[in-house]
Write an enzyme that holds these catalytic residues in place. Structure first.
Site, mmCIF file in Angstrom:
data_model
loop_
_atom_site.group_PDB
_atom_site.id
_atom_site.type_symbol
_atom_site.label_atom_id
_atom_site.label_comp_id
_atom_site.label_asym_id
_atom_site.label_seq_id
_atom_site.Cartn_x
_atom_site.Cartn_y
_atom_site.Cartn_z
ATOM 1 N N LYS A 110 1.600 8.168 0.456
ATOM 2 C CA LYS A 110 2.016 7.949 1.691
ATOM 3 C C LYS A 110 3.560 8.693 2.014
ATOM 4 O O LYS A 110 4.142 8.494 1.044
ATOM 5 C CB LYS A 110 2.268 6.631 2.515
ATOM 6 C CG LYS A 110 1.074 5.999 2.642
ATOM 7 C CD LYS A 110 1.130 4.541 3.262
ATOM 8 C CE LYS A 110 -0.256 3.809 3.323
ATOM 9 N NZ LYS A 110 -1.253 4.225 4.428
ATOM 10 N N ASP B 81 0.939 -1.256 0.155
ATOM 11 C CA ASP B 81 -0.113 -0.027 -0.094
ATOM 12 C C ASP B 81 0.950 1.120 0.091
ATOM 13 O O ASP B 81 1.177 1.780 0.946
ATOM 14 C CB ASP B 81 -0.802 -0.091 1.291
ATOM 15 C CG ASP B 81 -1.755 1.083 1.196
ATOM 16 O OD1 ASP B 81 -2.024 1.971 0.208
ATOM 17 O OD2 ASP B 81 -2.482 1.347 2.275
ATOM 18 N N ASP C 70 0.160 -5.229 4.658
ATOM 19 C CA ASP C 70 -1.171 -4.554 4.482
ATOM 20 C C ASP C 70 -2.213 -5.879 3.929
ATOM 21 O O ASP C 70 -3.210 -5.723 3.246
ATOM 22 C CB ASP C 70 -1.202 -3.582 3.509
ATOM 23 C CG ASP C 70 -2.402 -2.587 3.964
ATOM 24 O OD1 ASP C 70 -2.946 -2.880 4.918
ATOM 25 O OD2 ASP C 70 -2.677 -1.756 2.851
ATOM 26 N N ARG D 197 -11.114 -0.423 2.306
ATOM 27 C CA ARG D 197 -12.328 -0.578 2.423
ATOM 28 C C ARG D 197 -13.011 -0.730 0.954
ATOM 29 O O ARG D 197 -14.428 -1.170 0.916
ATOM 30 C CB ARG D 197 -13.066 0.891 3.123
ATOM 31 C CG ARG D 197 -12.750 2.101 2.356
ATOM 32 C CD ARG D 197 -12.768 3.226 3.413
ATOM 33 N NE ARG D 197 -11.928 3.629 4.234
ATOM 34 C CZ ARG D 197 -11.710 4.415 5.045
ATOM 35 N NH1 ARG D 197 -12.670 5.237 5.241
ATOM 36 N NH2 ARG D 197 -10.516 4.556 5.648
ATOM 37 N N ASP E 146 -5.746 6.542 -0.549
ATOM 38 C CA ASP E 146 -5.146 5.749 0.495
ATOM 39 C C ASP E 146 -6.118 4.933 1.383
ATOM 40 O O ASP E 146 -5.826 4.121 2.187
ATOM 41 C CB ASP E 146 -4.201 6.611 1.463
ATOM 42 C CG ASP E 146 -3.131 5.801 2.074
ATOM 43 O OD1 ASP E 146 -3.089 4.480 2.035
ATOM 44 O OD2 ASP E 146 -2.617 6.444 2.899
HETATM 45 N N1 BES Z 1 -3.106 0.105 5.280
HETATM 46 C C1 BES Z 1 -3.530 1.431 5.691
HETATM 47 C C2 BES Z 1 -3.722 1.468 7.296
HETATM 48 C C3 BES Z 1 -2.452 1.141 8.106
HETATM 49 C C4 BES Z 1 -1.779 2.198 8.482
HETATM 50 C C5 BES Z 1 -2.100 -0.206 8.407
HETATM 51 C C6 BES Z 1 -0.841 1.749 9.452
HETATM 52 C C7 BES Z 1 -0.933 -0.416 9.085
HETATM 53 C C8 BES Z 1 -0.321 0.399 9.789
HETATM 54 C C9 BES Z 1 -4.765 2.073 5.057
HETATM 55 O O1 BES Z 1 -4.821 1.488 3.918
HETATM 56 C C10 BES Z 1 -4.637 3.332 4.963
HETATM 57 O O2 BES Z 1 -3.867 4.091 4.391
HETATM 58 N N2 BES Z 1 -5.515 4.060 6.052
HETATM 59 C C11 BES Z 1 -5.628 5.534 6.085
HETATM 60 C C12 BES Z 1 -7.208 5.850 5.691
HETATM 61 C C13 BES Z 1 -7.214 7.474 5.682
HETATM 62 C C14 BES Z 1 -6.733 7.741 4.303
HETATM 63 C C15 BES Z 1 -8.859 7.759 5.560
HETATM 64 C C16 BES Z 1 -4.999 6.028 7.301
HETATM 65 O O3 BES Z 1 -5.498 5.242 8.166
HETATM 66 O O4 BES Z 1 -4.368 6.785 7.313
HETATM 67 ZN ZN ZN Z 2 -4.051 -0.285 3.316
HETATM 68 MN MN MN Z 3 -4.210 2.847 2.531
#
Ligand code: BES
Ligand code: ZN
Ligand code: MN
Length: 496
Positions: free
Chosen positions: A276, A269, A287, A350, A346
């Site tokens: 990111k 990811d 991920d 979902r 990101d």
């Molecule tokens: N895979 C990430 C969440 C994640 C973060 C997993 C750290 C493990 C460690 C997910 O896809 C993500 O990027 N979520 C975002 C959502 C936001 C853009 C609404 C997040 O949590 O920042």
């Molecule tokens: Zn993710």
């Molecule tokens: Mn993500």
């Protein structure tokens, strides 16, 4: 690791090291240490008086040439405060012993069981603790920690016999811990070696080996089925997306609920166009931990054969920025027909879950459980220690929490509530794919839940618990295999 019962008198155990535990303040006279002959206990008393043996949690005291025993070494593991007991504690004590011993070039040990009849749950926990403890995530090191693996573990009764139930519990523990380690292996792989294609191959190999039915849908099928949300994430990557579908059905379960297990399978990811920051981005090879959890669960139930019907779905893809990638502002149509405005690429987990859940419903699932490394927000809330549990179905949320408690995995009930729905409304589509910073784990969970419809659904956010940032006395640093034991317990204890 070979694990067996041994009925030799404790004083005659032939293993390289005999292991007992004792509680804080009276390590020589409590726990299994009290089963040692008087001569050996006198020795431990001396160590206790001199302050070398305290019994504090996970303290390891190695005694060479212990008086009164045939074994050349005796290991006393500190069990902490006397109130600490139960299978979860036992699991950790055994893991501690295993990790300590193999660090010293010893390959076999005898774990002294409590006197009397050992309950099956304890035997299972001991097997689990030993096998999960004997794991290291260093498979790409040329000089591996795990070359020092334990070959043999004797469960020493000190005499008497072990009944059928104990032998079955041992086997059960072995199957479950190996499934947990399988899941850890998958999570540990870097994304150059764990693409959606290789994840699907690993699933197929596992399925072939354990007699599960496995189907893998490729990019054309994913597109033709109109999985627009999954496709939106996949379209930016050069690696072909895969939807892994595994089936398990017990012959006596023809009319049982069809349980759908859906695991997020993002093999890397980057965040996509909403990229990111580079700091810690390498962690995003994990991920696909939700998907790995479901594959581990399937490996275990294929062997344990509970009376159940289960289908596991792992939507697997990378989330990449490219000229073909989906972009913020895009509106996509999910498999369910619901339209989604992309506010952040990101928030991809979902989206792939949305279509996989809809597909699970199309396959006839009557209960849905998903697991995903979904949000950074759950890490802020619960850290690396506890998995967040969400869902509208009180009954199934409680079932999951009950199973987690039974197997010693930490999970916590997080809220879902209608009042949060406004946060992920879109001005031009049915839903937006983010709900802002506040309550981020809740709005993410609820977004996923929108695609479960009226099917009972539970969501596990394992973003924090998928990985341990530090080495524990009983567990290596790295992938944890979180959730595997809980779901295996759940599927083994379904209502008739
Ligand atoms: N895979 C990430 C969440 C994640 C973060 C997993 C750290 C493990 C460690 C997910 O896809 C993500 O990027 N979520 C975002 C959502 C936001 C853009 C609404 C997040 O949590 O920042
Ligand atoms: Zn993710
Ligand atoms: Mn993500």
């Amino acid at each position: 690791m070979k694990i067996d019962f041994s009925h030799e008198p404790l004083v005659q155990l032939p293993s390289s090291v005999v292991v007992v535990y004792g509680f804080e303040g009276a390590a020589a006279a409590t726990g299994t240490a009290q089963r040692l002959p008087a001569e050996t206990r006198a020795l431990l008393d001396e160590l206790q008086t001199s302050g070398e043996l305290t019994g504090k949690s996970y303290e390891c005291t190695l005694v060479h040439r212990p008086a009164g025993l045939a074994a050349r070494k005796l290991l006393v593991v500190g069990a902490g405060k006397k109130e600490k007991s139960g299978d979860a504690h036992l699991r950790r004590l055994v893991g501690t012993a295993v990790r300590y011993v193999r660090g010293r070039g010893i390959h076999d040990l005898a774990w002294v069981l409590d006197s009397g009849e050992v309950p099956p749950g304890a035997v299972q926990a001991i097997a689990e603790g030993a096998i999960a403890g004997d794991y290291d995530a260093d498979c790409y090191r040329t000089e591996r920690e795990s070359e020092r693996r334990i070959d043999r573990l004797e469960l020493a009764t000190g005499g008497g016999s072990s009944d059928e139930a104990a032998v079955a519990a041992l086997e059960r523990g072995r199957v479950i811990a190996e499934a947990q380690n399988f899941s850890r292996d998958l999570v540990n792989e870097p994304s150059n070696r764990m693409t959606p294609t290789s994840l699907a191959l690993r699933a197929q190999q596992m399925a072939g080996h354990f007699g599960l039915d496995c189907r893998v849908l490729g990019p054309e099928e994913i597109r033709d089925l109109k999985m627009g949300a999954f496709w939106a994430v996949a379209q930016g990557s050069d690696e072909p997306a895969k939807l892994i579908v595994l089936n398990y059905a017990h012959p006596d379960a023809a009319h049982a609920e069809l349980i759908g297990l859906v695991g997020k399978g993002i093999t890397f990811d980057t965040g996509g166009i909403s990229i990111k920051p580079s700091e810690n981005m390498h962690e995003m090879k994990t991920d696909m931990a939700g998907g790995a959890m479901m594959l581990g669960v399937m490996q275990a139930i294929a062997q344990l054969k509970p009376v159940a019907r289960v289908v596991a779905l792992v939507p697997a893809t990378e989330n990449m920025p490219s000229g073909k990638a989906y972009k913020p502002g895009d509106v996509i149509t999910s498999l369910s027909g619901k339209t989604i405005e992309i506010l952040n690429t990101d928030a991809e987990g979902r989206l792939v879950l949305a279509d996989a859940l809809t597909y699970a419903r199309q396959l006839g699932c009557s209960v849905l459980i998903d697991a995903a490394t979904l949000t950074g927000a759950i890490m802020i809330a619960l850290g690396n220690i506890t998995t967040g549990v969400f869902g509208w179905s009180k009954e199934w949320v409680e079932r999951v929490l009950g199973s987690a408690a039974a197997v010693g995995e930490k999970m916590w009930h997080m809220p879902v509530d209608e009042d949060y729905r406004d946060l992920y409304k879109s001005s031009i589509a049915d839903l937006a794919n983010t709900g802002g910073r506040y309550g981020g784990a809740i709005t993410a969970a609820m977004f996923v839940g929108e695609f479960a419809g009226d099917t009972p659904w539970v969501h596990l956010d394992i973003a924090g618990t998928r990985w341990s940032n530090d080495e524990k006395p009983y567990l290596a640093k790295g992938p944890t295999g979180a959730g595997v034991r809980t779901l295996v317990h759940l599927l083994s204890n379904l209502p008739a």
